[in-house]
Write a protein that holds these residues in place. Sequence first.
Motif, PDB file in Angstrom:
ATOM      1  N   LEU A 132       0.860  -1.184   0.000  1.00  0.00           N
ATOM      2  CA  LEU A 132       0.000   0.000   0.000  1.00  0.00           C
ATOM      3  C   LEU A 132       0.893   1.229   0.000  1.00  0.00           C
ATOM      4  N   ASN A 133       0.731   2.056  -1.010  1.00  0.00           N
ATOM      5  CA  ASN A 133       1.588   3.224  -1.187  1.00  0.00           C
ATOM      6  C   ASN A 133       0.848   4.512  -0.869  1.00  0.00           C
ATOM      7  N   LEU A 134       1.598   5.541  -0.667  1.00  0.00           N
ATOM      8  CA  LEU A 134       1.016   6.878  -0.570  1.00  0.00           C
ATOM      9  C   LEU A 134       1.867   7.845  -1.372  1.00  0.00           C
ATOM     10  N   GLU A 135       1.199   8.821  -1.961  1.00  0.00           N
ATOM     11  CA  GLU A 135       1.875   9.853  -2.743  1.00  0.00           C
ATOM     12  C   GLU A 135       2.117  11.070  -1.867  1.00  0.00           C
ATOM     13  N   ILE A 136       3.231  11.741  -2.113  1.00  0.00           N
ATOM     14  CA  ILE A 136       3.600  12.919  -1.338  1.00  0.00           C
ATOM     15  C   ILE A 136       3.800  14.088  -2.290  1.00  0.00           C
ATOM     16  N   TYR A 137       3.086  15.178  -2.010  1.00  0.00           N
ATOM     17  CA  TYR A 137       3.224  16.422  -2.770  1.00  0.00           C
ATOM     18  C   TYR A 137       3.792  17.460  -1.802  1.00  0.00           C
ATOM     19  N   ARG A 138       4.982  17.960  -2.090  1.00  0.00           N
ATOM     20  CA  ARG A 138       5.704  18.802  -1.137  1.00  0.00           C
ATOM     21  C   ARG A 138       5.526  20.291  -1.444  1.00  0.00           C
ATOM     22  N   PRO A 139       5.366  21.087  -0.390  1.00  0.00           N
ATOM     23  CA  PRO A 139       5.357  22.546  -0.557  1.00  0.00           C
ATOM     24  C   PRO A 139       6.784  23.085  -0.551  1.00  0.00           C
ATOM     25  N   ALA A 140       6.920  24.370  -0.683  1.00  0.00           N
ATOM     26  CA  ALA A 140       8.258  24.968  -0.710  1.00  0.00           C
ATOM     27  C   ALA A 140       8.890  25.001   0.675  1.00  0.00           C
ATOM     28  N   ASP A 141       8.059  25.149   1.730  1.00  0.00           N
ATOM     29  CA  ASP A 141       8.582  25.315   3.084  1.00  0.00           C
ATOM     30  C   ASP A 141       8.545  24.014   3.863  1.00  0.00           C
ATOM     31  N   ASP A 142       9.457  23.885   4.831  1.00  0.00           N
ATOM     32  CA  ASP A 142       9.455  22.763   5.760  1.00  0.00           C
ATOM     33  C   ASP A 142       8.507  23.060   6.918  1.00  0.00           C
ATOM     34  N   SER A 143       8.251  22.035   7.711  1.00  0.00           N
ATOM     35  CA  SER A 143       7.349  22.136   8.863  1.00  0.00           C
ATOM     36  C   SER A 143       6.013  22.733   8.455  1.00  0.00           C
ATOM     37  N   ALA A 144       5.501  22.235   7.345  1.00  0.00           N
ATOM     38  CA  ALA A 144       4.253  22.742   6.782  1.00  0.00           C
ATOM     39  C   ALA A 144       3.054  22.006   7.390  1.00  0.00           C
TER      40      ALA A 144
END
Length: 381
Positions: A132-144
């Motif tokens: 079972l997988n999950l997709e990750i879409y990252r923003p520009a900032d950390d600790s979002a």
Amino acid sequence: MNALIGVGLGLALVVATIVVLLCLGAFIRRSGLLGAAAVLVMPTFAPHFVLAGVFVAGIGWWSHTRHPDIGVVLLTLGGAGAVGSAVVTAVLIRTAWAAGGSVNLLRALAIGPMTGKADSTVTYATVGGQDLNLEIYRPADDSAPMLFYIHGGGFTGDTRLPATMRWFADNGWLVICPEYRLARPDRPTWDQASADATRAYAWAAENAGMLGGDSGRMIIMGESAGGNLALILAYRIASGKDGAAEHLPPPLAVVANYPMVSPRAALTTHLLHIDQGVEQYIGGSPEQFPERYADVDCTSYLTPQAPPTLILQGTRDSLVPPESVYDFVTRAERNGMDITLVTVPFANHFYDGLAAGSLGFQALTTITRRYLTASRHRSRS
């Protein structure tokens, strides 16, 4: 030359007729498949239909001296199509504004595909030999802040919307979209899908720091069948009585877009075999498995401790009976919950999913952004 003019007038007549028929389907509630098609495409193409109607009316005005009969018809149909489409466009824009969202009309004309690519894919569990997988879409900032997004598909398919998830990532959320076990004719997953959502949420919370997210600012969101799973997951966590979810960080809010709050109510829908998909998910009929239907009904989990809840629902939904959603909201209010309902007129199921940047897409994303921003501020006060 006359032949080309004739072909052009014929095409203009076809376009005008289609636009007018779609307008009629949008305004007349009991118009069958025409109405269902109209309220599916209008939240995406209404601004384009305005331009098409104006263009056809202009052709009619230009041609009425040479071809009076066809000119009058084109002028009438084009004008009617432009006005009807303009009314739909204006109502949808007003709805978004009234709910705290916004619409850029030029962006609504320059729509794009709903495609996109996740920044990474991770296996969060292996169950019964299935990764079972999950997709990750990252923003520009950390600790979002983290948006845990559960896709729809009637419990039997995967209709995830990459463009929507990318939009939220670009606007500051770390988006996590898990897959869950889908029902097959030989495998009902009424208990497995919810367990997978819980397992994926726990994984996301535990690995938030590594992912660049903040587990103290988690949001749960889902559409259609995913809306059902999102509401149940959020309310189970909030109740503190569920052994599998009681130690998970509670979400700041939950958002459900045209959620299938009552799979039993969806049995009345035969379009796209939704009723068959529900029975496949449960394993049979309500008469055979009344406890299972109760277990997947969102009203079974209503609690005053529930996080703030935003529901968006098209008033002309052909797959999820709108009345079932309205009834759910009423019951939630009676339970003392903080719940907000936004009804989207001229909107069918999937009103936001045909094109990125459409009226429906902008309404969903900007209304949700405004709501989540307000929820985050409330949690800090």
